[in-house]
Design a protein around this motif. Structure first.
Motif, PDB file in Angstrom:
ATOM      1  N   ARG A  84       0.835  -1.202   0.000  1.00 17.49           N
ATOM      2  CA  ARG A  84       0.000   0.000   0.000  1.00 17.49           C
ATOM      3  C   ARG A  84       0.870   1.252   0.000  1.00 17.49           C
ATOM      4  NH1 ARG A  84      -3.277  -2.894  -1.523  1.00 17.49           N
ATOM      5  NH2 ARG A  84      -4.992  -3.752  -0.371  1.00 17.49           N
ATOM      6  N   ARG A  85       1.578   1.495   1.114  1.00 18.15           N
ATOM      7  CA  ARG A  85       2.455   2.653   1.199  1.00 18.15           C
ATOM      8  C   ARG A  85       3.597   2.342   2.157  1.00 18.15           C
ATOM      9  NH1 ARG A  85      -2.633   5.301   1.381  1.00 18.15           N
ATOM     10  NH2 ARG A  85      -3.045   6.395  -0.538  1.00 18.15           N
ATOM     11  N   ARG A  86       4.068   3.358   2.907  1.00 13.17           N
ATOM     12  CA  ARG A  86       5.190   3.161   3.823  1.00 13.17           C
ATOM     13  C   ARG A  86       5.323   4.194   4.916  1.00 13.17           C
ATOM     14  NH1 ARG A  86       6.769   2.293  -1.771  1.00 13.17           N
ATOM     15  NH2 ARG A  86       5.988   0.206  -1.800  1.00 13.17           N
ATOM     16  N   THR A  87       6.366   4.032   5.843  1.00 12.02           N
ATOM     17  CA  THR A  87       6.466   4.951   6.972  1.00 12.02           C
ATOM     18  C   THR A  87       7.802   4.920   7.704  1.00 12.02           C
ATOM     19  OG1 THR A  87       4.207   4.404   7.312  1.00 12.02           O
ATOM     20  CG2 THR A  87       5.217   5.668   9.010  1.00 12.02           C
ATOM     21  N   TRP A  88       8.182   5.936   8.497  1.00 11.54           N
ATOM     22  CA  TRP A  88       9.410   6.071   9.272  1.00 11.54           C
ATOM     23  C   TRP A  88       9.326   7.231  10.254  1.00 11.54           C
ATOM     24  CZ3 TRP A  88      14.630   4.599   7.239  1.00 11.54           C
ATOM     25  CH2 TRP A  88      14.532   3.612   6.269  1.00 11.54           C
ATOM     26  N   MET A  89      10.333   7.349  11.203  1.00 16.97           N
ATOM     27  CA  MET A  89      10.252   8.478  12.132  1.00 16.97           C
ATOM     28  C   MET A  89      11.546   8.756  12.898  1.00 16.97           C
ATOM     29  SD  MET A  89       8.707   8.515  15.886  1.00 16.97           S
ATOM     30  CE  MET A  89      10.121   8.651  16.897  1.00 16.97           C
ATOM     31  N   ASP A  90      11.506   9.773  13.806  1.00 18.47           N
ATOM     32  CA  ASP A  90      12.689  10.195  14.536  1.00 18.47           C
ATOM     33  C   ASP A  90      12.633   9.590  15.926  1.00 18.47           C
ATOM     34  OD1 ASP A  90      14.780  11.456  15.640  1.00 18.47           O
ATOM     35  OD2 ASP A  90      13.936  13.453  15.579  1.00 18.47           O
ATOM     36  N   ALA A  91      13.260   8.416  16.124  1.00 18.97           N
ATOM     37  CA  ALA A  91      13.249   7.755  17.422  1.00 18.97           C
ATOM     38  C   ALA A  91      14.494   6.907  17.547  1.00 18.97           C
ATOM     39  CB  ALA A  91      12.011   6.885  17.580  1.00 18.97           C
ATOM     40  N   ARG A  92      14.824   6.511  18.782  1.00 16.41           N
ATOM     41  CA  ARG A  92      16.024   5.705  19.002  1.00 16.41           C
ATOM     42  C   ARG A  92      15.789   4.263  18.592  1.00 16.41           C
ATOM     43  NH1 ARG A  92      17.873   7.731  25.051  1.00 16.41           N
ATOM     44  NH2 ARG A  92      18.069   9.932  24.531  1.00 16.41           N
ATOM     45  N   MET A 118       9.807  -7.670   4.226  1.00 13.17           N
ATOM     46  CA  MET A 118       8.860  -6.569   4.307  1.00 13.17           C
ATOM     47  C   MET A 118       9.462  -5.475   5.182  1.00 13.17           C
ATOM     48  SD  MET A 118       5.239  -8.665   4.751  1.00 13.17           S
ATOM     49  CE  MET A 118       4.218  -7.329   4.073  1.00 13.17           C
ATOM     50  N   THR A 119       8.967  -4.261   5.026  1.00 14.64           N
ATOM     51  CA  THR A 119       9.422  -3.142   5.838  1.00 14.64           C
ATOM     52  C   THR A 119       8.230  -2.356   6.333  1.00 14.64           C
ATOM     53  OG1 THR A 119      11.431  -2.948   4.482  1.00 14.64           O
ATOM     54  CG2 THR A 119      10.902  -1.105   5.926  1.00 14.64           C
ATOM     55  N   VAL A 120       8.185  -2.128   7.649  1.00 15.01           N
ATOM     56  CA  VAL A 120       7.160  -1.277   8.250  1.00 15.01           C
ATOM     57  C   VAL A 120       7.765   0.112   8.376  1.00 15.01           C
ATOM     58  CG1 VAL A 120       5.715  -0.861  10.268  1.00 15.01           C
ATOM     59  CG2 VAL A 120       6.186  -3.211   9.530  1.00 15.01           C
ATOM     60  N   ILE A 121       7.144   1.095   7.755  1.00 13.19           N
ATOM     61  CA  ILE A 121       7.667   2.453   7.775  1.00 13.19           C
ATOM     62  C   ILE A 121       6.775   3.314   8.645  1.00 13.19           C
ATOM     63  CG2 ILE A 121       8.339   4.426   6.374  1.00 13.19           C
ATOM     64  CD1 ILE A 121       8.672   2.483   4.049  1.00 13.19           C
ATOM     65  N   MET A 122       7.379   4.004   9.597  1.00  8.40           N
ATOM     66  CA  MET A 122       6.630   4.794  10.553  1.00  8.40           C
ATOM     67  C   MET A 122       6.348   6.197  10.014  1.00  8.40           C
ATOM     68  SD  MET A 122       6.395   2.398  12.739  1.00  8.40           S
ATOM     69  CE  MET A 122       5.401   3.318  13.914  1.00  8.40           C
ATOM     70  N   CYS A 123       5.315   6.826  10.562  1.00  4.33           N
ATOM     71  CA  CYS A 123       4.924   8.170  10.121  1.00  4.33           C
ATOM     72  C   CYS A 123       6.082   9.154  10.278  1.00  4.33           C
ATOM     73  CB  CYS A 123       3.728   8.670  10.928  1.00  4.33           C
ATOM     74  SG  CYS A 123       2.170   7.845  10.520  1.00  4.33           S
ATOM     75  N   ARG A 142       2.313  14.369  11.427  1.00  2.00           N
ATOM     76  CA  ARG A 142       3.264  14.323  12.545  1.00  2.00           C
ATOM     77  C   ARG A 142       4.137  13.082  12.444  1.00  2.00           C
ATOM     78  NH1 ARG A 142       1.951  10.505  16.129  1.00  2.00           N
ATOM     79  NH2 ARG A 142      -0.158   9.623  16.073  1.00  2.00           N
ATOM     80  N   ASP A 143       5.236  13.103  13.188  1.00  2.00           N
ATOM     81  CA  ASP A 143       6.087  11.921  13.310  1.00  2.00           C
ATOM     82  C   ASP A 143       5.428  10.906  14.239  1.00  2.00           C
ATOM     83  OD1 ASP A 143       8.162  12.990  11.757  1.00  2.00           O
ATOM     84  OD2 ASP A 143       9.060  13.980  13.490  1.00  2.00           O
ATOM     85  N   ALA A 144       5.717   9.653  14.030  1.00  2.00           N
ATOM     86  CA  ALA A 144       5.299   8.630  14.983  1.00  2.00           C
ATOM     87  C   ALA A 144       6.001   8.864  16.318  1.00  2.00           C
ATOM     88  CB  ALA A 144       5.637   7.242  14.447  1.00  2.00           C
ATOM     89  N   THR A 145       5.322   8.617  17.391  1.00  2.00           N
ATOM     90  CA  THR A 145       5.932   8.772  18.710  1.00  2.00           C
ATOM     91  C   THR A 145       6.767   7.544  19.047  1.00  2.00           C
ATOM     92  OG1 THR A 145       4.081   7.729  19.874  1.00  2.00           O
ATOM     93  CG2 THR A 145       3.921  10.111  19.454  1.00  2.00           C
ATOM     94  N   ALA A 146       7.625   7.691  20.050  1.00  2.00           N
ATOM     95  CA  ALA A 146       8.436   6.558  20.492  1.00  2.00           C
ATOM     96  C   ALA A 146       7.545   5.420  20.965  1.00  2.00           C
ATOM     97  CB  ALA A 146       9.384   6.999  21.610  1.00  2.00           C
ATOM     98  N   GLU A 147       6.420   5.779  21.607  1.00  2.00           N
ATOM     99  CA  GLU A 147       5.495   4.751  22.080  1.00  2.00           C
ATOM    100  C   GLU A 147       4.868   4.000  20.904  1.00  2.00           C
ATOM    101  OE1 GLU A 147       5.545   7.873  23.093  1.00  2.00           O
ATOM    102  OE2 GLU A 147       6.299   7.609  25.145  1.00  2.00           O
ATOM    103  N   PRO A 168      -1.595   2.647  14.919  1.00  2.00           N
ATOM    104  CA  PRO A 168      -1.229   4.076  14.995  1.00  2.00           C
ATOM    105  C   PRO A 168       0.266   4.282  14.756  1.00  2.00           C
ATOM    106  CG  PRO A 168      -2.650   3.454  16.836  1.00  2.00           C
ATOM    107  CD  PRO A 168      -2.250   2.178  16.157  1.00  2.00           C
ATOM    108  N   GLY A 169       0.592   5.325  14.019  1.00  2.00           N
ATOM    109  CA  GLY A 169       1.991   5.659  13.788  1.00  2.00           C
ATOM    110  C   GLY A 169       2.619   4.971  12.604  1.00  2.00           C
ATOM    111  N   ILE A 170       1.898   4.035  11.978  1.00  2.00           N
ATOM    112  CA  ILE A 170       2.452   3.333  10.819  1.00  2.00           C
ATOM    113  C   ILE A 170       1.970   4.006   9.545  1.00  2.00           C
ATOM    114  CG2 ILE A 170       2.367   1.195   9.472  1.00  2.00           C
ATOM    115  CD1 ILE A 170       2.496  -0.374  12.015  1.00  2.00           C
ATOM    116  N   TRP A 171       2.919   4.443   8.728  1.00  2.00           N
ATOM    117  CA  TRP A 171       2.578   5.054   7.450  1.00  2.00           C
ATOM    118  C   TRP A 171       2.199   3.996   6.431  1.00  2.00           C
ATOM    119  CZ3 TRP A 171       6.079   5.803   2.916  1.00  2.00           C
ATOM    120  CH2 TRP A 171       5.460   6.579   1.922  1.00  2.00           C
TER     121      TRP A 171
END
Length: 350
Positions: free
Chosen positions: A33-41, A84-89, A104-109, A183-186
């Motif tokens: 479908r699409r994808r996602t990523w974010m700023d987290a450790r 497969m790759t899960v890409i966060m918001c 917004r970016d996906a949260t660390a949670e 939630p948080g998955i692009w």
């Protein structure tokens, strides 16, 4: 209606049906479908160290006895090894806007919850969370020979992702359906179709895809909201007059060796032949999904940038790609969830 990302990947897979040696293909799943990523450790999984698993142990102090226990870091999964790759918001300008991310970016949670969900699926063999710095290191290794791509992408442009490998016989669509709503998955990328295209032989081929009815691409006249979240006016399909004029223009270009027109039915028949072993992909693809196109073979050693630039400007053209460059764009989108500007994916002289 397909998103711009889906249109681009589906068009690339359509091209693959004409240029891939079938013997190099493994069974392919349905398109992502699409994808996602974010700023987290980078998140560390609290799992026991077992024999045969490469892991780094760290000491944790727990309980009144102040006892130390070992927590295992998951084994690394290289970009080309992930099924497969899960890409966060992400709010990165290079990530296609997804309304469900809410800008917004996906949260660390949310990253942590997605990681737990991935590891909780019985069909997943292993998972590895990739932070921005690790993604950037891998990106620079993948595109070491493409200076314009390296210049266009910064570490902050890359989303956080979770790479995963699947057990034999896993249902990829079920994995995607389980993870996509979280939630948080692009988006969830199925890497197999793109990886097969990346391994296919390259030639001096230009694909010229025509506008289709209801296109969401600006090149076809579509308009989107300022934030890119929704199409407010659909594009129009190329007219027969435009197709005829384009065919004559292509034939007159001095760099062109040969040209073939492929209508939707021909594209679909070709697609079915080449991907006959993947029933899931075939069921997800209809004749109406196939873009009409011209496949243009250039003379050996000729300049590709001039004809591509000329063809992109023509009425009725959705996109024109020099295939070897198109593969770099597909790789960036599939493995890293980013879509750099086309002139940076493959700039003249690269």
């Amino acid at each position: 209606m397909n998103s711009p990302v889906e249109e681009r990947l589906r068009a690339a897979l359509t091209e693959a049906g004409a240029s891939i040696d079938p013997d190099t293909l493994r069974p392919l799943p349905a398109p992502a479908r699409r994808r996602t990523w974010m700023d987290a450790r980078l998140l560390v999984v609290g799992a026991a160290v077992t024999a045969g698993v490469a892991a780094t142990a760290v000491g944790l102090t727990l309980g009144p006895g102040d006892e130390q226990i070992a927590v295992a870091e998951p084994a690394r999964i290289e970009p080309g090894e992930a099924d497969m790759t899960v890409i966060m918001c992400s709010t990165s300008a290079l990530v296609v806007k997804e309304p469900r991310c809410g800008g917004r970016d996906a949260t660390a949670e949310e990253v942590s919850a997605a990681e737990r969900a991935v590891r909780g699926l019985s069909q997943v063999a292993a998972a590895y969370t990739v932070d921005q710095q690790h993604a950037y290191d891998d990106f620079r290794a993948d595109f070491a020979l493409n200076g314009s791509m390296l210049d266009a992408v910064k570490v902050t442009d890359l989303p956080v992702s979770i790479r995963l490998t699947l057990k034999k016989g896993a249902d990829r669509r079920e994995v995607e359906k389980s993870l996509q709503p979280l939630p948080g998955i692009w988006g969830v990328t199925d890497n197999a179709p793109v990886e097969a295209v990346l391994k296919s032989r390259s030639e001096m081929l230009v694909n010229v895809f025509l506008c289709g009815k209801g296109s969401s691409l600006p090149s076809c006249g579509a308009e989107r909201k300022p934030d890119g979240s929704m199409v407010v006016r659909e594009g129009k399909a190329a007219t027969r007059a435009q197709v005829i004029a384009l065919g004559k223009l292509i034939g007159d270009l001095p760099e062109v060796q040969s040209v073939t027109f492929e209508d939707q039915q021909a594209a679909y028949d070709n697609f079915k032949r080449e991907f006959a072993s993947n029933q899931a992909l075939l069921k997800a693809t209809k004749v109406s999904d196939m873009p009409e196109s011209f496949r243009v073979v250039l003379k050996l050693g000729s300049d590709w940038a001039t004809p591509v630039a000329t063809l992109r400007r023509q009425p009725g053209v959705a996109s024109a790609f020099y295939v070897p460059c198109q593969k770099d764009g597909m790789l960036a989108l599939s493995r890293y969830g980013v879509r750099p500007p086309e002139d940076k994916v493959c700039s003249p002289g690269s």
